[in-house]
Design a protein around this motif. Sequence first.
Motif, PDB file in Angstrom:
ATOM      1  N   ALA A   1     -43.216  -9.674  13.774  1.00  0.00           N
ATOM      2  CA  ALA A   1     -42.787 -10.122  12.694  1.00  0.00           C
ATOM      3  C   ALA A   1     -43.117 -10.906  12.496  1.00  0.00           C
ATOM      4  CB  ALA A   1     -41.167 -10.684  12.758  1.00  0.00           C
ATOM      5  N   GLY A   2     -44.290 -11.185  12.834  1.00  0.00           N
ATOM      6  CA  GLY A   2     -45.594 -12.364  12.593  1.00  0.00           C
ATOM      7  C   GLY A   2     -46.594 -11.892  12.119  1.00  0.00           C
TER       8      GLY A   2
ATOM      9  N   LEU B   1     -33.711 -14.474  -6.378  1.00  0.00           N
ATOM     10  CA  LEU B   1     -32.580 -14.362  -6.191  1.00  0.00           C
ATOM     11  C   LEU B   1     -32.627 -13.393  -4.751  1.00  0.00           C
ATOM     12  CD1 LEU B   1     -30.161 -15.256  -5.148  1.00  0.00           C
ATOM     13  CD2 LEU B   1     -29.008 -13.648  -7.579  1.00  0.00           C
ATOM     14  N   ILE B   2     -33.717 -12.068  -5.493  1.00  0.00           N
ATOM     15  CA  ILE B   2     -33.995 -11.098  -4.264  1.00  0.00           C
ATOM     16  C   ILE B   2     -34.681 -11.407  -3.340  1.00  0.00           C
ATOM     17  CG2 ILE B   2     -34.680  -8.645  -4.026  1.00  0.00           C
ATOM     18  CD1 ILE B   2     -31.767  -9.481  -5.944  1.00  0.00           C
ATOM     19  N   ILE B   3     -35.227 -12.473  -3.446  1.00  0.00           N
ATOM     20  CA  ILE B   3     -35.937 -13.065  -2.436  1.00  0.00           C
ATOM     21  C   ILE B   3     -35.659 -13.273  -1.515  1.00  0.00           C
ATOM     22  CG2 ILE B   3     -38.821 -14.176  -1.806  1.00  0.00           C
ATOM     23  CD1 ILE B   3     -39.364 -13.066  -4.221  1.00  0.00           C
ATOM     24  N   GLN B   4     -34.542 -14.038  -1.658  1.00  0.00           N
ATOM     25  CA  GLN B   4     -34.382 -15.116  -0.805  1.00  0.00           C
ATOM     26  C   GLN B   4     -32.731 -14.161  -0.324  1.00  0.00           C
ATOM     27  OE1 GLN B   4     -31.964 -17.641  -3.736  1.00  0.00           O
ATOM     28  NE2 GLN B   4     -33.749 -18.984  -3.652  1.00  0.00           N
ATOM     29  N   LEU B   5     -31.507 -12.916  -0.959  1.00  0.00           N
ATOM     30  CA  LEU B   5     -31.981 -12.062   0.230  1.00  0.00           C
ATOM     31  C   LEU B   5     -32.267 -11.327   1.161  1.00  0.00           C
ATOM     32  CD1 LEU B   5     -29.561 -10.487  -2.942  1.00  0.00           C
ATOM     33  CD2 LEU B   5     -29.051 -12.446  -0.953  1.00  0.00           C
ATOM     34  N   PHE B   6     -33.655 -10.890   0.633  1.00  0.00           N
ATOM     35  CA  PHE B   6     -34.880 -10.249   1.554  1.00  0.00           C
ATOM     36  C   PHE B   6     -34.954 -11.329   2.810  1.00  0.00           C
ATOM     37  CE2 PHE B   6     -36.825  -6.306  -0.239  1.00  0.00           C
ATOM     38  CZ  PHE B   6     -35.817  -5.586  -0.378  1.00  0.00           C
ATOM     39  N   GLY B   7     -34.822 -12.060   2.648  1.00  0.00           N
ATOM     40  CA  GLY B   7     -35.378 -13.386   3.643  1.00  0.00           C
ATOM     41  C   GLY B   7     -33.924 -13.646   4.829  1.00  0.00           C
ATOM     42  N   PHE B   8     -32.990 -13.941   3.834  1.00  0.00           N
ATOM     43  CA  PHE B   8     -32.010 -13.598   4.546  1.00  0.00           C
ATOM     44  C   PHE B   8     -31.179 -12.076   5.378  1.00  0.00           C
ATOM     45  CE2 PHE B   8     -27.031 -13.041   5.306  1.00  0.00           C
ATOM     46  CZ  PHE B   8     -27.072 -13.998   6.245  1.00  0.00           C
ATOM     47  N   ALA B   9     -31.379 -11.274   4.643  1.00  0.00           N
ATOM     48  CA  ALA B   9     -31.357 -10.138   5.878  1.00  0.00           C
ATOM     49  C   ALA B   9     -32.395  -9.895   6.923  1.00  0.00           C
ATOM     50  CB  ALA B   9     -31.769  -8.758   4.778  1.00  0.00           C
ATOM     51  N   GLY B  10     -33.849 -10.180   5.996  1.00  0.00           N
ATOM     52  CA  GLY B  10     -34.745 -10.361   7.522  1.00  0.00           C
ATOM     53  C   GLY B  10     -34.887 -11.194   9.165  1.00  0.00           C
ATOM     54  N   GLY B  11     -33.831 -12.582   8.805  1.00  0.00           N
ATOM     55  CA  GLY B  11     -33.865 -13.082   9.825  1.00  0.00           C
ATOM     56  C   GLY B  11     -32.257 -12.468  10.478  1.00  0.00           C
ATOM     57  N   MET B  12     -31.133 -11.467   9.984  1.00  0.00           N
ATOM     58  CA  MET B  12     -30.146 -11.144  10.320  1.00  0.00           C
ATOM     59  C   MET B  12     -30.318  -9.825  11.374  1.00  0.00           C
ATOM     60  SD  MET B  12     -27.837 -13.192  10.466  1.00  0.00           S
ATOM     61  CE  MET B  12     -26.155 -12.304  10.760  1.00  0.00           C
ATOM     62  N   VAL B  13     -31.643  -8.936  10.588  1.00  0.00           N
ATOM     63  CA  VAL B  13     -32.185  -7.372  11.188  1.00  0.00           C
ATOM     64  C   VAL B  13     -33.395  -7.926  12.459  1.00  0.00           C
ATOM     65  CG1 VAL B  13     -33.344  -5.477  10.991  1.00  0.00           C
ATOM     66  CG2 VAL B  13     -31.940  -6.283   9.271  1.00  0.00           C
ATOM     67  N   THR B  14     -33.617  -9.214  11.748  1.00  0.00           N
ATOM     68  CA  THR B  14     -34.758  -9.194  13.345  1.00  0.00           C
ATOM     69  C   THR B  14     -33.475  -9.873  14.675  1.00  0.00           C
ATOM     70  OG1 THR B  14     -36.613 -10.936  12.084  1.00  0.00           O
ATOM     71  CG2 THR B  14     -36.435 -11.026  14.049  1.00  0.00           C
TER      72      THR B  14
ATOM     73  N   VAL C   1     -35.684 -14.923  14.396  1.00  0.00           N
ATOM     74  CA  VAL C   1     -34.786 -15.374  12.771  1.00  0.00           C
ATOM     75  C   VAL C   1     -35.382 -16.353  11.973  1.00  0.00           C
ATOM     76  CG1 VAL C   1     -34.024 -17.233  14.036  1.00  0.00           C
ATOM     77  CG2 VAL C   1     -32.901 -15.860  12.114  1.00  0.00           C
ATOM     78  N   SER C   2     -36.374 -17.167  12.744  1.00  0.00           N
ATOM     79  CA  SER C   2     -36.911 -17.644  10.901  1.00  0.00           C
ATOM     80  C   SER C   2     -38.104 -16.681  11.024  1.00  0.00           C
ATOM     81  CB  SER C   2     -37.901 -18.887  11.325  1.00  0.00           C
ATOM     82  OG  SER C   2     -36.735 -20.394  12.164  1.00  0.00           O
ATOM     83  N   THR C   3     -38.974 -16.166  12.077  1.00  0.00           N
ATOM     84  CA  THR C   3     -39.934 -15.273  11.340  1.00  0.00           C
ATOM     85  C   THR C   3     -39.129 -14.264  10.815  1.00  0.00           C
ATOM     86  OG1 THR C   3     -41.412 -16.100  13.464  1.00  0.00           O
ATOM     87  CG2 THR C   3     -41.905 -13.673  12.153  1.00  0.00           C
ATOM     88  N   GLY C   4     -38.152 -13.759  11.086  1.00  0.00           N
ATOM     89  CA  GLY C   4     -37.703 -12.333  10.561  1.00  0.00           C
ATOM     90  C   GLY C   4     -37.360 -12.930   9.302  1.00  0.00           C
ATOM     91  N   ALA C   5     -36.418 -13.947   8.646  1.00  0.00           N
ATOM     92  CA  ALA C   5     -37.035 -14.103   7.445  1.00  0.00           C
ATOM     93  C   ALA C   5     -37.940 -14.445   6.700  1.00  0.00           C
ATOM     94  CB  ALA C   5     -35.866 -15.496   7.348  1.00  0.00           C
ATOM     95  N   GLY C   6     -38.770 -14.597   6.992  1.00  0.00           N
ATOM     96  CA  GLY C   6     -40.603 -14.744   6.553  1.00  0.00           C
ATOM     97  C   GLY C   6     -40.863 -13.550   6.717  1.00  0.00           C
TER      98      GLY C   6
END
Length: 334
Positions: free
Chosen positions: A159-160, A115-128, A96-101
């Motif tokens: 993801a890394g 704000l969009i970068i934060q949303l991308f981070g949240f979405a990346g962690g969930m999708v991962t 999750v952390s790597t995906g959010a990163g």
Amino acid sequence: MRTATTIVLLFVLLIAIALIASGIGPYPIAPLTVLDVLTHRLFGTSADATLSTILFNIRLPRVIAAGFVGAALAAAGAAYQSLFRNPLVSPDILGVSTGAGLGAVIGILLGLPVLIIQLFGFAGGMVTVMIVVALARTLRGSGDVLVLVLAGIVVGALAGAAISLVKVLADPYDQLPAITFWLLGSLAGVKANDVAATVPVVLIGLAPLILLRWRIGVLSLGDDEARALGVNVERIRVIVIAAATLVTASVVAISGVIGWVGLMIPHMARILTGPRFDRLLLASIPLGAAFMIAVDTLARAGARIEIPLGVLTAAIGGPLFVWLLARSRKRLVP
């Protein structure tokens, strides 16, 4: 009774550290003055305008954010360690952390607003994590938990690698420093709006962990024993993974990748309350919040330039974790 007293004392310690941290900065404010300003705001009476501006616009949002980051990572770490019956598991075990990163660095590469970068981070962690769970179901073998962990390691590694590729493609004078600093973890850019958006998500994720803490604790006995005690193992496992992933992704989206907290704090709480998950979780939340507030205060006030949180947590967590291992060596050696 002793455990309840310990948990109450941890929450008192959290409040004290939060008051002290709110007063530390270029414009020092005494903890009692901080408490007085908060009391005035609570009862709707007037307070010093300068102090109110400093506290409510600058320091308190960051202190609150640090507290929720620490609480979320510590709770997720305790939940994962109990779920996987492994004391070396941390919140990023499923990637999750790597995906959010990865989501955040893609947002930085595209030059998107914060704000969009934060949303991308949240979405990346969930999708991962969704990819990890889907992959584990497809490759389900002799042990579901083992397959899930291995899938998390594989997807996290991919993801890394993608993060490294983005860093190669980024502008070395503008985007690359921003990406590097974000990946090291920081709360320097946190605003009140970020806190308002993150806190409800964290509370939603923590709620099922707290409400189901006794059933989650039964999972540490093993799947067969848990089923014999009437626990729906598959359902509880899905709830734990979803809740822990939600809180981790939400805080990583605003703070960047911060290691060691989810691994180390549950061990410290275990020393105070014992291994029972219902007690461990309630102790990990205030302990993690207090630790993160203290570390963030050191990061912003300990040097002329702000120190990345990931650097400090590693510098503090590494030696402390070695001490914890040394302290428990009798239990680790057969």
